[in-house]
Motif scaffolding. Sequence first.
Motif, mmCIF file in Angstrom:
data_model
loop_
_atom_site.group_PDB
_atom_site.id
_atom_site.type_symbol
_atom_site.label_atom_id
_atom_site.label_comp_id
_atom_site.label_asym_id
_atom_site.label_seq_id
_atom_site.Cartn_x
_atom_site.Cartn_y
_atom_site.Cartn_z
ATOM 1 N N VAL A 93 0.842 -1.194 0.000
ATOM 2 C CA VAL A 93 0.000 0.000 0.000
ATOM 3 C C VAL A 93 0.882 1.250 0.000
ATOM 4 C CG1 VAL A 93 -1.607 1.381 1.371
ATOM 5 C CG2 VAL A 93 -2.014 -1.064 1.088
ATOM 6 N N ILE A 94 1.880 1.261 0.890
ATOM 7 C CA ILE A 94 2.744 2.444 0.986
ATOM 8 C C ILE A 94 3.483 2.673 -0.336
ATOM 9 C CG2 ILE A 94 4.687 3.495 2.194
ATOM 10 C CD1 ILE A 94 3.977 1.749 4.614
ATOM 11 N N ALA A 95 3.937 1.552 -0.958
ATOM 12 C CA ALA A 95 4.724 1.674 -2.194
ATOM 13 C C ALA A 95 3.844 1.941 -3.410
ATOM 14 C CB ALA A 95 5.541 0.402 -2.419
ATOM 15 N N GLY A 96 2.532 1.953 -3.222
ATOM 16 C CA GLY A 96 1.644 2.282 -4.336
ATOM 17 C C GLY A 96 1.262 1.104 -5.211
ATOM 18 N N LEU A 97 1.613 -0.112 -4.773
ATOM 19 C CA LEU A 97 1.229 -1.294 -5.563
ATOM 20 C C LEU A 97 -0.214 -1.695 -5.254
ATOM 21 C CD1 LEU A 97 4.474 -3.432 -5.165
ATOM 22 C CD2 LEU A 97 3.770 -2.110 -7.166
ATOM 23 N N ASN A 98 -0.634 -1.496 -3.996
ATOM 24 C CA ASN A 98 -2.036 -1.698 -3.618
ATOM 25 C C ASN A 98 -2.651 -0.330 -3.337
ATOM 26 O OD1 ASN A 98 -1.600 -4.462 -3.612
ATOM 27 N ND2 ASN A 98 -1.267 -4.560 -1.393
ATOM 28 N N ARG A 99 -3.821 -0.090 -3.890
ATOM 29 C CA ARG A 99 -4.494 1.175 -3.570
ATOM 30 C C ARG A 99 -5.465 0.928 -2.423
ATOM 31 N NH1 ARG A 99 -5.903 6.209 -5.263
ATOM 32 N NH2 ARG A 99 -4.572 6.364 -7.085
ATOM 33 N N PRO A 100 -5.318 1.658 -1.315
ATOM 34 C CA PRO A 100 -6.210 1.424 -0.164
ATOM 35 C C PRO A 100 -7.630 1.879 -0.481
ATOM 36 C CG PRO A 100 -4.870 3.364 0.207
ATOM 37 C CD PRO A 100 -4.376 2.752 -1.074
ATOM 38 N N GLN A 101 -8.616 1.159 0.118
ATOM 39 C CA GLN A 101 -10.013 1.540 -0.105
ATOM 40 C C GLN A 101 -10.305 2.878 0.586
ATOM 41 O OE1 GLN A 101 -9.171 -1.634 0.094
ATOM 42 N NE2 GLN A 101 -10.132 -2.448 -1.743
ATOM 43 N N THR A 102 -9.741 3.036 1.781
ATOM 44 C CA THR A 102 -9.848 4.346 2.431
ATOM 45 C C THR A 102 -8.489 4.722 2.983
ATOM 46 O OG1 THR A 102 -10.321 3.448 4.612
ATOM 47 C CG2 THR A 102 -12.219 3.862 3.173
ATOM 48 N N GLY A 103 -8.310 6.007 3.283
ATOM 49 C CA GLY A 103 -7.081 6.458 3.913
ATOM 50 C C GLY A 103 -6.073 7.002 2.934
ATOM 51 N N LYS A 104 -4.996 7.545 3.495
ATOM 52 C CA LYS A 104 -4.000 8.249 2.688
ATOM 53 C C LYS A 104 -2.595 7.849 3.078
ATOM 54 C CE LYS A 104 -6.258 12.692 1.898
ATOM 55 N NZ LYS A 104 -6.328 14.009 2.535
ATOM 56 N N VAL A 105 -1.688 7.975 2.126
ATOM 57 C CA VAL A 105 -0.261 7.836 2.396
ATOM 58 C C VAL A 105 0.390 9.163 2.028
ATOM 59 C CG1 VAL A 105 1.846 6.594 1.836
ATOM 60 C CG2 VAL A 105 -0.339 5.379 1.854
ATOM 61 N N LEU A 106 1.042 9.813 2.995
ATOM 62 C CA LEU A 106 1.711 11.086 2.724
ATOM 63 C C LEU A 106 3.223 10.915 2.824
ATOM 64 C CD1 LEU A 106 -0.485 13.514 4.916
ATOM 65 C CD2 LEU A 106 -0.871 12.797 2.554
ATOM 66 N N LEU A 107 3.924 11.366 1.795
ATOM 67 C CA LEU A 107 5.389 11.322 1.810
ATOM 68 C C LEU A 107 5.887 12.755 1.945
ATOM 69 C CD1 LEU A 107 8.044 9.647 1.309
ATOM 70 C CD2 LEU A 107 7.788 10.242 -1.095
ATOM 71 N N GLY A 108 6.475 13.059 3.100
ATOM 72 C CA GLY A 108 6.914 14.434 3.342
ATOM 73 C C GLY A 108 5.781 15.430 3.168
ATOM 74 N N GLY A 109 4.563 15.014 3.524
ATOM 75 C CA GLY A 109 3.415 15.904 3.436
ATOM 76 C C GLY A 109 2.658 15.803 2.127
ATOM 77 N N GLU A 110 3.279 15.199 1.109
ATOM 78 C CA GLU A 110 2.621 15.111 -0.202
ATOM 79 C C GLU A 110 1.833 13.806 -0.312
ATOM 80 O OE1 GLU A 110 3.888 14.425 -4.861
ATOM 81 O OE2 GLU A 110 5.403 14.447 -3.298
ATOM 82 N N ASP A 111 0.620 13.907 -0.825
ATOM 83 C CA ASP A 111 -0.240 12.727 -0.953
ATOM 84 C C ASP A 111 0.261 11.837 -2.095
ATOM 85 O OD1 ASP A 111 -2.189 10.843 -1.138
ATOM 86 O OD2 ASP A 111 -3.871 12.258 -1.044
ATOM 87 N N ILE A 112 0.709 10.627 -1.773
ATOM 88 C CA ILE A 112 1.201 9.714 -2.823
ATOM 89 C C ILE A 112 0.380 8.426 -2.847
ATOM 90 C CG2 ILE A 112 3.569 10.569 -2.818
ATOM 91 C CD1 ILE A 112 4.128 7.824 -1.221
ATOM 92 N N THR A 113 -0.823 8.471 -2.318
ATOM 93 C CA THR A 113 -1.654 7.267 -2.247
ATOM 94 C C THR A 113 -1.816 6.636 -3.633
ATOM 95 O OG1 THR A 113 -2.889 8.504 -0.599
ATOM 96 C CG2 THR A 113 -3.789 6.365 -1.260
ATOM 97 N N GLY A 114 -1.465 5.369 -3.727
ATOM 98 C CA GLY A 114 -1.644 4.650 -4.998
ATOM 99 C C GLY A 114 -0.600 4.956 -6.051
ATOM 100 N N GLN A 115 0.406 5.761 -5.734
ATOM 101 C CA GLN A 115 1.455 6.057 -6.724
ATOM 102 C C GLN A 115 2.703 5.234 -6.435
ATOM 103 O OE1 GLN A 115 2.379 10.250 -7.200
ATOM 104 N NE2 GLN A 115 0.292 10.797 -6.587
ATOM 105 N N SER A 116 3.207 4.556 -7.450
ATOM 106 C CA SER A 116 4.464 3.835 -7.236
ATOM 107 C C SER A 116 5.616 4.661 -7.800
ATOM 108 C CB SER A 116 4.404 2.457 -7.898
ATOM 109 O OG SER A 116 4.017 2.563 -9.233
#
Lengths: 261, 246
Positions: B49-72
């Motif tokens: 999920v964090i690496a963007g290979l799985n897209r979460p149904q809900t929630g967010k992953v922020l890298l240094g404040g930037e939203d990278i949810t679902g991005q590899s």
Amino acid sequence: MKEKLRSTINKVLPPLAALLLIFLAWYCICAFGSVPKYMLPSPGDVLAAFQKDWQLMLSHARVTLAETFIGLFFGILTGFLMAVIMDKISLVRKMLYPLIVISQTIPTIAIAPLLVIWLGYQMLPKIILIVLVVFFPIAISLLEGFASVDADTVNLMRTMGASDIQIFRYVKLPNSLGQFFSSLKISVSYAVVSAVVSEWIGGTEGLGCYMTRVRKSFSSDKMFAVIILISVLSLLLIWLTHIIQHACMPWDKINQKRRNQ
Amino acid sequence: MHALDIQNVSFSYDGKTNILENLNLTLHEGELICLLGVSGGGKTTLFNVIAGLNRPQTGKVLLGGEDITGQSGKISYMLQKDMLLPFRTVEDNVALPLIIKGMKKKLARQKVGGHFKAFGIDGTQKRYPAELSGGMRQRAALLRTYMFGGSVALLDEPFSALDTLTKSEMHRWYLDVMDEIKLSTIFITHDVDEAILLSDRICLLRGRPGSITDEIVITEPKPRRRDFNLTEEFLQYKKQIISKLQ
Ligand SMILES: Nc1ncnc2c1ncn2[C@@H]1O[C@H](COP(=O)(O)OP(=O)(O)O)[C@@H](O)[C@H]1O
Ligand SMILES: [Mg+2]
């Protein structure tokens, strides 16, 4: 080094001995048997035929080889493109894959006369026939190679930000080279045979035409000579493929050695 | 600034049963977090999920404040298997992330070549992965992960497949290298000792569906004493974690 030499000798010696025995038997049948010469020429006759006609044979061989190489080139090209498209677009794969497999039950020799009717007596029908023969094993082996890529390896490439083209180039293509070369070795000998067969049916040049002519004059010594020449050419092409494979896949030897240990 | 924020992440493979639910985790700059949990608990799933290979149904992953949810392609990720490509030499494997970014092969080789010594695999540049021992392969895979150059690294059981002796040698080496690099890292293990030995903080991933249930901060300063794993404090941490895992 010594070890390697011994294992090579162990591998080469037995078949060589068997071949020698076969030649000996052949020689004995001709020398002491009552088989007429026009049916079974002796090894000496065949050698003499080759000595007499070798220049003519080689000039015909040049034509056959040219057809073989051109046909192989386009066969590999179309097989490759087909595999890439079928790998990329699953709808195309679902539509075409069964058809391609079924099409292989049509014997190529049966198409050859048709091609001559459509395309005449020049090189083109011969090349087309070889392309038809070669395309199938190449396309199927590449397609299987592409599909057998480990899903986690593709994931790894994605996490490194690789595009589809990069995944193809750095993972899928090298991953399918082994299967590609195995089927290329088969294709190469198919190609030679197809060239000869299509020359039987129509044309003025090539080893197949030469065969037709010597058959009509009942020169079975020349027939034997040209059959042996065709086998040798096939073997040389397979060997050449082998050399190219080693050059393209330097890791193969090492990984194989590991596996055997 | 947080290096990585995982906010309320829920994930399921089939859309029915959640593997992860409302999972929250924050990774600080330069921190080494160890994610500890039973196998099948969803640790690898979280990494994907964090690496963007799985897209979460809900929630967010922020890298240094930037939203990278679902991005590899944003985070350095070392997968559970070492995943060295068998048809590339070790240096070409390690240089792969640079080559993918468009660097010329020659320059990329030069660039990675400077790190082979620090990673203890000098001399293996022109070899193929099959010729290397398990420990060496793992180091090469680590170096490749590092060469990707992300600000956050995910390591999925980097040492699990190694025998005990190689493993403790790798731990010592890893602590030394990490002390220099100071990369913000999350790494997965199911080995409690390894977790205490290496990490600044241990997060327990537990339950079905899984979430982070407990955090244990390891206050032992870095670089760590050679005999840290023989001390009373170490044993206390271990008791605390094992009691929580039960
Ligand atoms: N690709 C997948 N598709 C469906 N289910 C999966 C997949 N990968 C893992 N799972 C399931 O998700 C659960 C968590 O697996 P995983 O994240 O690999 O656990 P861990 O890494 O903690 O051992 C397991 O029950 C596993 O069977
Ligand atoms: Mg896992």
